[in-house]
Motif scaffolding. Structure first.
Motif, PDB file in Angstrom:
ATOM      1  N   THR A 195       0.942  -1.310   0.075  1.00  0.00           N
ATOM      2  CA  THR A 195      -0.087  -0.143  -0.105  1.00  0.00           C
ATOM      3  C   THR A 195       1.050   1.507   0.352  1.00  0.00           C
ATOM      4  O   THR A 195       0.159   2.589  -0.572  1.00  0.00           O
ATOM      5  N   ARG A 196       1.955   1.309   0.716  1.00  0.00           N
ATOM      6  CA  ARG A 196       2.773   2.285   0.612  1.00  0.00           C
ATOM      7  C   ARG A 196       3.771   2.130   0.809  1.00  0.00           C
ATOM      8  O   ARG A 196       5.030   1.436   0.561  1.00  0.00           O
ATOM      9  N   ALA A 197       5.327   2.773  -0.582  1.00  0.00           N
ATOM     10  CA  ALA A 197       6.391   2.124  -0.967  1.00  0.00           C
ATOM     11  C   ALA A 197       7.438   3.351  -0.640  1.00  0.00           C
ATOM     12  O   ALA A 197       6.614   4.760  -0.551  1.00  0.00           O
ATOM     13  N   VAL A 198       9.011   2.801  -0.435  1.00  0.00           N
ATOM     14  CA  VAL A 198      10.094   3.907  -0.905  1.00  0.00           C
ATOM     15  C   VAL A 198      10.561   3.597  -1.674  1.00  0.00           C
ATOM     16  O   VAL A 198      10.931   1.735  -2.019  1.00  0.00           O
ATOM     17  N   THR A 201       6.353  -1.242   1.595  1.00  0.00           N
ATOM     18  CA  THR A 201       6.855  -2.102  -0.041  1.00  0.00           C
ATOM     19  C   THR A 201       8.847  -0.964  -0.036  1.00  0.00           C
ATOM     20  O   THR A 201       8.088  -0.271   0.416  1.00  0.00           O
ATOM     21  N   VAL A 202       9.580  -1.957  -0.528  1.00  0.00           N
ATOM     22  CA  VAL A 202      10.625  -1.016  -0.271  1.00  0.00           C
ATOM     23  C   VAL A 202      10.887  -1.706  -1.979  1.00  0.00           C
ATOM     24  O   VAL A 202      11.575  -2.798  -2.407  1.00  0.00           O
ATOM     25  N   VAL A 203      11.388  -0.526  -2.971  1.00  0.00           N
ATOM     26  CA  VAL A 203      12.426  -0.688  -3.924  1.00  0.00           C
ATOM     27  C   VAL A 203      13.489  -0.291  -4.321  1.00  0.00           C
ATOM     28  O   VAL A 203      14.239   0.509  -4.589  1.00  0.00           O
ATOM     29  N   PHE A 204      14.802  -0.696  -4.423  1.00  0.00           N
ATOM     30  CA  PHE A 204      16.052  -0.481  -4.482  1.00  0.00           C
ATOM     31  C   PHE A 204      16.118  -0.709  -5.941  1.00  0.00           C
ATOM     32  O   PHE A 204      15.906  -1.910  -6.359  1.00  0.00           O
ATOM     33  N   ARG A 250       2.537   2.857  -9.189  1.00  0.00           N
ATOM     34  CA  ARG A 250       1.326   3.263  -9.724  1.00  0.00           C
ATOM     35  C   ARG A 250       0.438   2.645 -10.726  1.00  0.00           C
ATOM     36  O   ARG A 250      -0.487   2.386 -10.532  1.00  0.00           O
ATOM     37  N   HIS A 251       0.676   1.942 -11.004  1.00  0.00           N
ATOM     38  CA  HIS A 251       0.457   0.795 -12.063  1.00  0.00           C
ATOM     39  C   HIS A 251      -0.458  -0.383 -11.137  1.00  0.00           C
ATOM     40  O   HIS A 251      -1.721  -0.716 -11.080  1.00  0.00           O
ATOM     41  N   ALA A 252      -0.378  -0.619 -10.513  1.00  0.00           N
ATOM     42  CA  ALA A 252      -0.227  -1.808  -9.255  1.00  0.00           C
ATOM     43  C   ALA A 252      -0.895  -0.369  -7.598  1.00  0.00           C
ATOM     44  O   ALA A 252      -1.780  -1.962  -7.261  1.00  0.00           O
ATOM     45  N   GLY A 253      -1.617   0.105  -8.131  1.00  0.00           N
ATOM     46  CA  GLY A 253      -2.381   1.074  -7.257  1.00  0.00           C
ATOM     47  C   GLY A 253      -1.731   1.135  -5.454  1.00  0.00           C
ATOM     48  O   GLY A 253      -2.302   1.290  -4.778  1.00  0.00           O
ATOM     49  N   VAL A 254      -0.254   1.019  -5.858  1.00  0.00           N
ATOM     50  CA  VAL A 254       0.529   1.823  -4.690  1.00  0.00           C
ATOM     51  C   VAL A 254       1.286   3.050  -4.611  1.00  0.00           C
ATOM     52  O   VAL A 254       1.900   3.598  -5.675  1.00  0.00           O
ATOM     53  N   GLY A 255       0.390   3.241  -3.303  1.00  0.00           N
ATOM     54  CA  GLY A 255       1.150   4.618  -2.770  1.00  0.00           C
ATOM     55  C   GLY A 255       3.472   5.044  -2.873  1.00  0.00           C
ATOM     56  O   GLY A 255       3.188   4.047  -2.280  1.00  0.00           O
ATOM     57  N   VAL A 256       3.082   6.495  -2.849  1.00  0.00           N
ATOM     58  CA  VAL A 256       4.602   5.965  -2.729  1.00  0.00           C
ATOM     59  C   VAL A 256       5.469   7.431  -1.984  1.00  0.00           C
ATOM     60  O   VAL A 256       5.012   8.376  -1.866  1.00  0.00           O
TER      61      VAL A 256
END
Length: 408
Positions: A153-156, A241-244, A172-178
């Motif tokens: 739901t919320r990513a960095v 969620t975190v994306v490297f 954004r496509h997956a509906g996840v806020g950043v």
């Protein structure tokens, strides 16, 4: 029991470089051309990039990958997916495993087009437990666009280069806020990446500069990341969620297993201007030799490599020696990084810098003798391409020492 087969050319990797090489080789009547891909679908990274900007007409990555696959198959190349090259049984003999079991394939020439990968959290030495919700950009794009998984739901997002904004587009496509985009670079050093953000519609994401992630928080599921700013301040960003992103390294495992010499700068196979490695009959091309350039650049290199492979099969002499090309600090690497007779780099040389440099003057020298001088009329950042003309190659002394490329 391994089934043994022979082909004329074996291409390992069905990304843009491998597919383009396979298509050109098959179309030229080279003989049996086989392209292996360990994933279930060919096309490399572009196949799960749903944003535009690929190829001549700026099509989506998915469509661009499809067009490369269609071209290779249409030219007559054999494309085998779900097949992994696991090792070597000889200089030009590769062991594979796939849906039909174990095979041993011997070729007259092998083209390594194994691509690159982003450094995951473990390689970046970020401490913490092993919570769910940790991705690289490639893992995220596959989860969203290929498997349709729920992400969070919320990513960095860690990083601020064009691929970072591709991650934002997938989220954004997956509906996840950043919650934020975090980078250790200063704000003034991410301007061009911000332009990429605008093209992907992600320009309004909060940007945290001069900061690094020091710890992942949470057990079972990620609950946040701990940041440390350059001035020593610490903060915690709540997220699940975190994306490297970025920090690409060539996928060189197969090359290492075959004792193909690697360049210490690129960490991929060392190549000359004809994409020849120091191992006779073995070529290397694309992001597997210099991570990472745009897909269209990799495809163009694959087409140029095909011409060199044809020359080899027609009896062109394999060079017995080469003059190394070395990048000096603050430059990180240069490719091609071997100079051999008659192998002029058609696309010149590509370099990366380890730190921001403003309008650098590139100096090419050999044994203290200046061969060439070129100015880049812009500020160059660590993850941006820096390109050097190859018009000086004819001035190199084949019996001299290493050629050095530095910043004057």
């Amino acid at each position: 029991m391994r089934r043994q087969r022979n082909v004329d050319v074996l291409v390992v990797g069905a990304g843009p470089a491998g597919l383009a090489a396979g298509a050109c080789l098959a179309a030229s009547g080279t003989g049996t051309v086989e392209v292996l891909e360990r994933e279930a679908r060919a096309g490399g990274v572009p196949r799960h990039c749903h944003h535009g900007g690929f190829g001549r007409w700026g099509t989506t990555g998915t469509r661009y990958a499809e067009s490369l696959v269609e071209a290779a198959l249409g030219a007559g190349a054999a494309l085998r997916t779900g097949v992994s090259a696991t090792g070597w049984a000889g200089p030009l003999t590769v062991d594979t495993t796939g849906p039909h079991g174990l095979e041993r394939i011997t070729a007259r020439a092998v083209v390594l087009a194994t691509g690159a990968r982003e450094r995951p959290r473990t390689a970046r030495l970020v401490p913490g437990t092993r919570p769910a919700g940790v991705f690289t950009t490639g893992e995220l794009q596959q989860a969203v666009h290929v498997y349709g998984q729920e992400i969070g739901t919320r990513a960095v997002v860690i990083g601020a280069e064009p691929v970072s904004y591709a991650a934002l587009a997938a989220l954004r496509h997956a509906g996840v806020g950043v919650a934020a985009l975090v980078t250790e670079e200063a704000r003034a050093q991410v301007g061009r990446a911000r332009a990429a953000a605008a093209r992907l519609g992600a320009a309004r994401v909060p940007l945290v500069t001069d900061a690094v992630v020091t710890e992942l928080l949470g057990r079972g599921r990620l609950s946040g990341v701990r940041l440390r700013h350059r001035d020593g301040r610490e903060a915690v960003l709540a997220c699940d969620t975190v994306v490297f992103t970025g920090d690409f390294v060539p996928d060189h495992e197969l090359a290492r297993r075959g004792s193909v010499p690697l360049d210490p700068g690129t960490r991929g196979p060392a190549i000359d201007g004809s994409f020849r490695t120091a191992s006779q009959g073995v070529f290397a091309v694309g992001s597997g030799v210099h991570a990472v350039e745009p897909a269209r650049v990799a495809a163009n290199e694959g087409a140029r490599a095909a011409r060199a492979v044809r020359g080899h099969l027609e009896g062109a002499r394999w060079p017995s020696a080469a003059v190394p090309v070395i990048a000096e600090a603050p430059l990180r690497w240069v490719a091609p990084n071997r100079l051999t007779p008659g192998a002029l780099p058609g696309g010149g040389f590509v370099l990366r810098t380890a730190e921001p440099v403003r309008a650098p003057v590139l100096l090419v020298t050999q044994d203290g003798r200046r061969l060439y001088r070129q100015r880049a009329w812009r500020r160059v950042l660590p993850n941006q391409g820096l390109y050097l003309s190859g018009e000086w190659v004819g001035r190199v002394d084949a019996g001299g020492g290493a050629v050095r490329v530095g910043v004057g």
